[in-house]
Scaffold this active site. Sequence first.
Site, short mmCIF file in Angstrom:
data_model
loop_
_atom_site.label_atom_id
_atom_site.label_comp_id
_atom_site.label_asym_id
_atom_site.label_seq_id
_atom_site.Cartn_x
_atom_site.Cartn_y
_atom_site.Cartn_z
N GLY A 102 7.03 48.71 78.27
CA GLY A 102 6.56 49.71 77.30
C GLY A 102 5.06 49.87 77.44
N ARG A 103 4.39 50.08 76.31
CA ARG A 103 2.94 50.29 76.35
C ARG A 103 2.23 49.09 76.95
NH1 ARG A 103 4.37 52.76 70.90
NH2 ARG A 103 5.01 50.60 70.56
N ILE A 104 2.51 47.88 76.41
CA ILE A 104 1.79 46.69 76.89
C ILE A 104 2.30 46.30 78.28
CG2 ILE A 104 1.18 44.29 76.39
CD1 ILE A 104 1.70 44.90 73.40
N ARG B 184 16.19 48.56 78.78
CA ARG B 184 17.58 49.05 78.68
C ARG B 184 17.76 50.32 79.50
NH1 ARG B 184 17.65 48.34 72.29
NH2 ARG B 184 15.58 49.22 72.71
N ILE C 289 4.53 36.86 76.11
CA ILE C 289 3.50 37.41 75.22
C ILE C 289 4.18 38.32 74.20
CG2 ILE C 289 2.97 39.40 76.71
CD1 ILE C 289 0.14 37.41 75.26
N ARG D 53 7.81 38.01 71.95
CA ARG D 53 8.24 37.29 70.75
C ARG D 53 9.00 36.03 71.15
NH1 ARG D 53 4.97 39.50 68.19
NH2 ARG D 53 5.23 40.87 66.40
N ASP E 60 2.54 32.45 74.48
CA ASP E 60 1.66 32.80 73.35
C ASP E 60 2.46 32.88 72.05
OD1 ASP E 60 -0.87 33.72 72.21
OD2 ASP E 60 0.06 35.69 72.04
N GLU F 138 6.97 30.06 64.45
CA GLU F 138 5.51 29.87 64.35
C GLU F 138 5.11 29.51 62.92
OE1 GLU F 138 3.88 33.53 65.87
OE2 GLU F 138 4.74 33.19 67.84
N HIS G 224 -0.48 32.23 69.46
CA HIS G 224 -0.28 33.66 69.16
C HIS G 224 -1.64 34.38 69.01
CE1 HIS G 224 2.75 36.71 67.30
NE2 HIS G 224 1.73 37.34 67.85
P1 NAP Z 1 6.88 49.23 73.28
O1 NAP Z 1 5.95 50.21 73.88
O2 NAP Z 1 7.89 49.67 72.27
O3 NAP Z 1 7.63 48.49 74.48
C1 NAP Z 1 8.73 47.68 74.31
C2 NAP Z 1 9.60 47.81 75.54
O4 NAP Z 1 10.68 46.87 75.45
C3 NAP Z 1 10.22 49.20 75.66
O5 NAP Z 1 9.89 49.71 76.93
C4 NAP Z 1 11.71 48.96 75.50
O6 NAP Z 1 12.45 49.81 76.39
C5 NAP Z 1 11.88 47.49 75.88
N1 NAP Z 1 13.00 46.90 75.17
C6 NAP Z 1 13.26 46.94 73.84
N2 NAP Z 1 14.41 46.32 73.57
C7 NAP Z 1 14.91 45.89 74.76
C8 NAP Z 1 16.09 45.20 75.13
N3 NAP Z 1 17.00 44.83 74.23
N4 NAP Z 1 16.27 44.92 76.44
C9 NAP Z 1 15.38 45.32 77.36
N5 NAP Z 1 14.24 45.97 77.07
C10 NAP Z 1 14.01 46.26 75.77
O7 NAP Z 1 6.06 48.06 72.58
P2 NAP Z 1 4.65 47.44 72.98
O8 NAP Z 1 3.57 48.12 72.24
O9 NAP Z 1 4.56 47.37 74.47
O10 NAP Z 1 4.83 45.96 72.35
C11 NAP Z 1 5.87 45.14 72.82
C12 NAP Z 1 6.00 43.86 72.00
O11 NAP Z 1 4.93 42.98 72.29
C13 NAP Z 1 5.93 44.01 70.48
O12 NAP Z 1 7.16 44.45 69.94
C14 NAP Z 1 5.56 42.62 70.02
O13 NAP Z 1 6.73 41.87 69.79
C15 NAP Z 1 4.82 42.04 71.22
N6 NAP Z 1 3.38 41.84 70.93
C16 NAP Z 1 2.88 40.58 70.94
C17 NAP Z 1 1.54 40.38 70.69
C18 NAP Z 1 0.93 39.01 70.72
O14 NAP Z 1 -0.10 38.80 70.09
N7 NAP Z 1 1.50 38.06 71.45
C19 NAP Z 1 0.70 41.45 70.39
C20 NAP Z 1 1.26 42.73 70.39
C21 NAP Z 1 2.60 42.90 70.66
P3 NAP Z 1 13.95 50.29 76.04
O15 NAP Z 1 13.94 50.68 74.58
O16 NAP Z 1 14.17 51.42 76.99
O17 NAP Z 1 14.84 49.13 76.32
C1 8YV Z 2 -0.41 40.14 65.66
C2 8YV Z 2 1.46 40.90 67.23
O1 8YV Z 2 -0.98 38.88 65.86
O2 8YV Z 2 1.07 43.23 67.05
C3 8YV Z 2 1.91 42.32 67.19
O3 8YV Z 2 3.12 42.54 67.33
O4 8YV Z 2 2.23 40.03 67.47
C4 8YV Z 2 0.02 40.56 67.02
O5 8YV Z 2 -0.83 41.57 67.41
C5 8YV Z 2 0.56 40.01 64.58
O6 8YV Z 2 1.32 41.13 64.40
C6 8YV Z 2 -0.18 39.68 63.29
O7 8YV Z 2 0.75 39.32 62.38
#
Ligand code: NAP
Ligand code: 8YV
Length: 328
Positions: free
Chosen positions: A155-157, A177, A232, A234, A258, A263, A281
């Site tokens: 996705g975006r990240i 998917r 990075i 969940r 991360d 958590e 995290h």
């Molecule tokens: P996004 O743009 O919605 O990207 C998520 C991607 O995952 C989509 O391309 C989606 O494609 C795919 N996906 C969703 N469900 C799936 C499944 N069951 N099987 C396979 N692929 C699947 O979101 P984003 O902005 O990149 O963020 C992604 C995630 O990073 C967040 O939801 C969050 O949990 C995590 N995150 C963590 C941190 C941190 O601090 N560690 C910070 C920010 C975000 P399809 O729908 O086509 O499957």
């Molecule tokens: C934050 C994240 O630390 O944006 C997310 O999905 O996991 C992190 O950027 C968290 O959401 C803060 O609760």
Amino acid sequence: MAPTQKIPVLVPGRLHPHAVERIGKEFELVALPAADPKLVTPQIAGTVRGMSSMTTVSAAFIDALPNLEIIANFGVGYDAVDARHAGSAGVMVTNTPDVLTEEVADTAIGLLLNAVRELPKAEGWLRAGRWASEGNYPLTRGTLRGRRVGIFGMGRIGLAIARRIEAFGLPVSYHNRRAVEGVAYAWYPTLVELAGAVDTLISVAPGGPSTEKAVDRTVLEALGPKGVFVNIGRGSTVDEDALAQALADGTILAAGLDVFRNEPNVPDALLECTNASLLPHVGSASVHTRKTMADLAVDNLVSWFTEGRPLTPVAETASVVPGARKQR
Ligand code: NAP
Ligand code: 8YV
């Protein structure tokens, strides 16, 4: 006086101080120690129309607030909010996409380098005086050279990570998917097929039922003994017992994590793995990025109450409009 100033907005539990400060200035701030339906007084139930949170928001909590119109989640991942229930109740949910993308992608690369080149352990060697007393830190078995990188969640990240990986000169492939239109990286229809085709798996998939323990023993075995796993996304997307076992018995080489299922508690079995680099995290955790996230969360509330639409609605509530709140 701002036109929104008389609108009560609830903040249950902790929230970024900048978001709390802005809510206090632009709305009538109502604080609760937790998002617990038992803490909702008749006064709160009768008045609160907006909410911003970074905690679990259950269906029961949403139902306890019959005048609630919008939940502005602090974070792009909103698996802690029952967004499906919110949508069916006519409550808008927003998140904080894009503003954290580059920061989180940077952190993913840091974790990858930590895991492969053992940088935290090498620093520990220096700080413990072992460079002076014992000599050079041992050569690392791991290297980025020759690696093939798979991204779970393009996705975006995921795309921002892929751009960085390309700059390292490494091939990228992915599993979502559905294949992403306009993206030239190779797509694999299943996670295990992706894992079998690469030796480095970076997960940036969201939490929730569709990804629950998706990274399991089978996926780790497919990644193989040179395998490096970085998470990075969940913690819920990983079978943590299987991961700790795979790190301990050499099924994979190393990991960089991360995020964790429960958590801030990290399983002892993972803490014991010296071939894992573990972070608390911190993917988006810079002063700059957290402030932009706080602003976007509050801007969503402002836009909803002044323009009648949010800036960044989540998919489950995209069709919710003002006045849609259903009473149960
Ligand atoms: P996004 O743009 O919605 O990207 C998520 C991607 O995952 C989509 O391309 C989606 O494609 C795919 N996906 C969703 N469900 C799936 C499944 N069951 N099987 C396979 N692929 C699947 O979101 P984003 O902005 O990149 O963020 C992604 C995630 O990073 C967040 O939801 C969050 O949990 C995590 N995150 C963590 C941190 C941190 O601090 N560690 C910070 C920010 C975000 P399809 O729908 O086509 O499957
Ligand atoms: C934050 C994240 O630390 O944006 C997310 O999905 O996991 C992190 O950027 C968290 O959401 C803060 O609760």
